[in-house]
Design an enzyme around this catalytic site. Structure first.
Site, PDB file in Angstrom:
ATOM      1  N   TYR A  92      68.788  41.980 -21.575  1.00 46.87           N
ATOM      2  CA  TYR A  92      68.383  43.623 -20.443  1.00 46.87           C
ATOM      3  C   TYR A  92      68.743  45.265 -21.104  1.00 46.87           C
ATOM      4  O   TYR A  92      68.061  45.520 -21.243  1.00 46.87           O
ATOM      5  CB  TYR A  92      69.586  42.749 -18.979  1.00 46.87           C
ATOM      6  CG  TYR A  92      68.750  44.220 -18.037  1.00 46.87           C
ATOM      7  CD1 TYR A  92      67.909  44.083 -17.456  1.00 46.87           C
ATOM      8  CD2 TYR A  92      70.049  44.873 -17.267  1.00 46.87           C
ATOM      9  CE1 TYR A  92      67.899  45.027 -15.910  1.00 46.87           C
ATOM     10  CE2 TYR A  92      69.723  45.667 -16.285  1.00 46.87           C
ATOM     11  CZ  TYR A  92      68.507  45.694 -15.803  1.00 46.87           C
ATOM     12  OH  TYR A  92      68.275  46.800 -14.798  1.00 46.87           O
ATOM     13  N   GLY A 126      56.108  46.788  -9.686  1.00 49.48           N
ATOM     14  CA  GLY A 126      56.992  46.111  -9.054  1.00 49.48           C
ATOM     15  C   GLY A 126      57.016  47.089  -7.854  1.00 49.48           C
ATOM     16  O   GLY A 126      58.160  46.986  -7.502  1.00 49.48           O
ATOM     17  N   ILE A 155      72.864  49.526  -7.771  1.00 48.44           N
ATOM     18  CA  ILE A 155      71.981  50.361  -5.795  1.00 48.44           C
ATOM     19  C   ILE A 155      71.380  48.883  -5.991  1.00 48.44           C
ATOM     20  O   ILE A 155      71.345  48.035  -6.452  1.00 48.44           O
ATOM     21  CB  ILE A 155      70.653  51.111  -7.355  1.00 48.44           C
ATOM     22  CG1 ILE A 155      71.112  51.651  -7.989  1.00 48.44           C
ATOM     23  CG2 ILE A 155      69.733  51.093  -5.664  1.00 48.44           C
ATOM     24  CD1 ILE A 155      71.576  53.054  -7.740  1.00 48.44           C
ATOM     25  N   ASP A 168      50.699  40.490 -14.035  1.00 45.84           N
ATOM     26  CA  ASP A 168      51.939  40.435 -14.357  1.00 45.84           C
ATOM     27  C   ASP A 168      51.746  41.639 -15.394  1.00 45.84           C
ATOM     28  O   ASP A 168      50.839  41.688 -16.377  1.00 45.84           O
ATOM     29  CB  ASP A 168      51.713  39.003 -14.509  1.00 45.84           C
ATOM     30  CG  ASP A 168      52.847  38.781 -15.856  1.00 45.84           C
ATOM     31  OD1 ASP A 168      54.025  40.054 -16.154  1.00 45.84           O
ATOM     32  OD2 ASP A 168      53.191  37.516 -16.467  1.00 45.84           O
ATOM     33  N   VAL A 169      52.753  42.378 -15.363  1.00 46.71           N
ATOM     34  CA  VAL A 169      52.631  43.463 -15.835  1.00 46.71           C
ATOM     35  C   VAL A 169      52.640  43.924 -17.728  1.00 46.71           C
ATOM     36  O   VAL A 169      52.956  44.681 -18.736  1.00 46.71           O
ATOM     37  CB  VAL A 169      53.775  44.534 -15.759  1.00 46.71           C
ATOM     38  CG1 VAL A 169      53.523  45.249 -14.262  1.00 46.71           C
ATOM     39  CG2 VAL A 169      55.212  44.060 -15.409  1.00 46.71           C
ATOM     40  N   ARG A 177      58.842  46.283  -3.440  1.00 46.04           N
ATOM     41  CA  ARG A 177      60.347  45.767  -2.494  1.00 46.04           C
ATOM     42  C   ARG A 177      61.108  47.117  -3.530  1.00 46.04           C
ATOM     43  O   ARG A 177      61.018  47.369  -4.199  1.00 46.04           O
ATOM     44  CB  ARG A 177      60.886  44.640  -2.984  1.00 46.04           C
ATOM     45  CG  ARG A 177      61.243  43.914  -4.051  1.00 46.04           C
ATOM     46  CD  ARG A 177      61.537  42.602  -3.726  1.00 46.04           C
ATOM     47  NE  ARG A 177      61.954  42.588  -4.927  1.00 46.04           N
ATOM     48  CZ  ARG A 177      62.716  40.957  -4.743  1.00 46.04           C
ATOM     49  NH1 ARG A 177      62.057  39.665  -4.432  1.00 46.04           N
ATOM     50  NH2 ARG A 177      62.982  40.361  -6.585  1.00 46.04           N
TER      51      ARG A 177
END
Ligand SMILES: NC(=O)c1ccc[n+]([C@@H]2O[C@H](COP(=O)([O-])OP(=O)(O)OC[C@H]3O[C@@H](n4cnc5c(N)ncnc54)[C@H](O)[C@@H]3O)[C@@H](O)[C@H]2O)c1
Length: 243
Positions: A154, A11, A187, A62-63, A14
């Protein structure tokens, strides 16, 4: 002359991933970035990394796709010979209150944030074992340690990364492979752009500002390059959000 280390950042086109790639490049590493986007979209990131004087390569996959991960990691090793540093950074959110959270929403976030770290680490660590050294860093989150309403999927995925980190640190310490997690707070990236009124968040942060991707990158660089004896840690980088 010592050989340049090679870091794989998932990823990495960016946001936090790119900032970490740049920090490692400035410190003398060559960089492989992965992302799910195509090469054209990743080109500005590659150009920025190369401008730091590093070699930079891009692999699109795709990880969370185990087969694609294995194929691409084997290709990276064939083409570049080694991976010294692995930053499992790719991640997504699909927020919602738990009662309204459907299975698709749950499974997708667990797969991309947590199962991905299994896939990529599994593919990379055998090469680190052969090299008798390595540093793996998992991008967790403060919500993985403390929870957050609306982010059951998440926060569970990020807590899972902390458990994975500590277990792998114990399993691979004797092989000179260190495994740590970084737990960012709020962040400023595309992921947090939709937070709305940030004044409320700022009140909760003793340092009274959101973090920057560079704030995270400095800690990643420390774990990757500046220490040989820190392993199994989950380091909060959150301006004191939770003390
Ligand atoms: N921004 C924050 O406040 C914050 C806080 C804590 C943790 N984090 C974590 O930091 C990491 C980076 O977040 P960010 O804010 O830079 O987000 P971002 O959305 O800017 O970057 C995430 C990157 O991951 C890539 N990605 C998504 N799914 C992928 C897949 N299946 N395979 C490969 N690449 C994929 C995206 O294309 C994107 O480039 C994430 O793991 C996130 O959960 C962010």
């Amino acid at each position: 002359m010592t050989e340049r280390k090679i870091a794989l950042v998932t990823g990495g086109s960016r946001g936090i991933g790119l900032a970490c790639a740049l920090e490692l490049a400035k410190a003398g590493c060559d960089i492989i970035i992965n992302d799910i986007c195509d090469a054209e979209k990743a080109k500005p990131a590659l150009d920025e990394i190369k401008a730091c004087g590093a070699n930079a390569y891009f692999y699109s996959f795709d990880v969370s796709n185990d087969e694609a991960v294995k194929e691409n990691v084997d290709k990276m090793i064939a083409e570049h010979g080694r991976i010294d540093i692995l930053l499992n950074n790719a991640g997504i959110t699909k927020d919602g209150l738990f009662l309204r959270m459907d299975m698709e929403q749950w499974e997708r976030v667990i797969k991309i944030n947590l199962t991905s770290a299994y896939c990529v680490t599994h593919a990379v660590i055998k090469y680190m074992m052969k090299a008798r050294q390595g540093s793996i860093i998992n991008m967790s989150s403060v919500v993985g340690l403390h929870g957050n309403p609306g982010q059951a999927n998440y926060s569970a995925s990020k807590a899972g990364l902390v458990g994975l980190t500590k277990t792998l640190a114990k399993e691979f310490g004797s092989r000179n492979i260190r495994v740590n997690a970084v737990c960012p707070g709020f962040i400023q990236t595309a992921m947090t752009a939709e937070l709305g009124n940030i004044d409320e968040y700022l009140k909760a942060i003793p340092m009274r500002r959101l973090g920057t991707p560079e704030d995270i990158a400095k800690v990643v660089k420390f774990l990757a390059l500046d220490t040989d004896y820190v392993t199994g840690q989950a380091i909060e980088v959150a301006g004191g959000l939770i003390i």
